[in-house]
Design a protein around this motif. Structure first.
Motif: not given
Length: 241
Positions: A27-53
């Motif tokens: 749910y959170a990622l849908q909103f976050i991706l709208k901040l970036f150009p289409e086809y952008s890749y966001l480098p989430f890792t196991p150490f990243s904050l969760n999208p909801f956070t």
């Protein structure tokens, strides 16, 4: 017989909780991706904050008009928050510390790629041993270099009203993140919010509780993180469960 049923029940509850968290992140990622150009890749890792956070943090920035963010542990959150600041034409600034110089170069490159580096000051600060008794409640003797941290914090023109603690790693101590709030307490605004990640672990949960005993704020544990708020703040949780 009863103990086996209890174990199965606990396992089922844990699996259901993971499903709920995955749904929240989607749910959170849908909103976050709208901040970036289409086809952008966001480098989430196991150490990243969760999208909801991160979505909760973005809500807090916007609704509570945060001006000075202090972040311990740079990463995907730094990129997303700075892009959010750029898109919304906010005056908010970020001071972000990390002990991994190579990682900071990657984050810096991503910030430049999305044209949102002007709101961020990335600071490389190695972990070093300190002698401050009040900073090591659990005998955690290592933290970001205090001279480097204090030097940069002293250059801020506004009080800190949003704190994000997702570092350093717990290699030196399970309680290494405790040091953050005693160090910066005097620079906190009258109204602020503190986010501590990984409170699903008992050590971080205890750290947040100790901070709140000290700060006397409003503590809330979420599924994988926790917050302390103080002063006049709007509730900014993205979902009500």
């Amino acid at each position: 017989m009863l103990s086996n049923k209890l174990r199965k029940l606990k396992k089922t509850i844990k699996e259901i909780d993971k499903i709920h968290r995955s749904n929240d992140d989607a749910y959170a990622l849908q909103f976050i991706l709208k901040l970036f150009p289409e086809y952008s890749y966001l480098p989430f890792t196991p150490f990243s904050l969760n999208p909801f956070t991160i979505l909760h943090i973005l809500n807090d920035i916007l609704f509570n008009d945060r001006k000075q963010i202090l972040e311990f542990g740079s990463g995907i959150s730094t990129i997303i928050i700075s892009r959010f600041i750029k898109i919304n034409n906010l005056e908010t600034k970020i001071l972000s510390f990390d002990n991994n110089e190579g990682w900071l170069k990657i984050i810096s490159k991503e910030l430049e790629k999305y044209n949102c580096s002007e709101s961020v000051n990335l600071v490389h600060s190695e972990l070093s041993k300190h002698n401050k008794v009040t900073y090591k409640k659990y005998n955690n003797e290592y933290w970001y270099d205090l001279n480097e941290v204090n030097k940069n914090i002293n250059t801020l023109t506004k009080k800190i009203d949003l704190v994000i603690v997702d570092g350093p790693s717990t290699d030196t101590s399970n309680y290494v993140r405790y040091t953050a709030i005693p160090v910066i307490n005097e620079m906190l605004s009258k109204s602020y919010c503190i986010f501590l990640d990984d409170t699903k672990r008992p050590y971080e949960k205890e750290i947040l509780l100790e901070w709140n005993i000290y700060l006397k704020g409003n503590l809330r544990y979420q599924k994988v993180y926790g917050t302390i708020t103080k002063g006049d703040n709007f509730s900014t949780n993205p979902l009500s469960h």
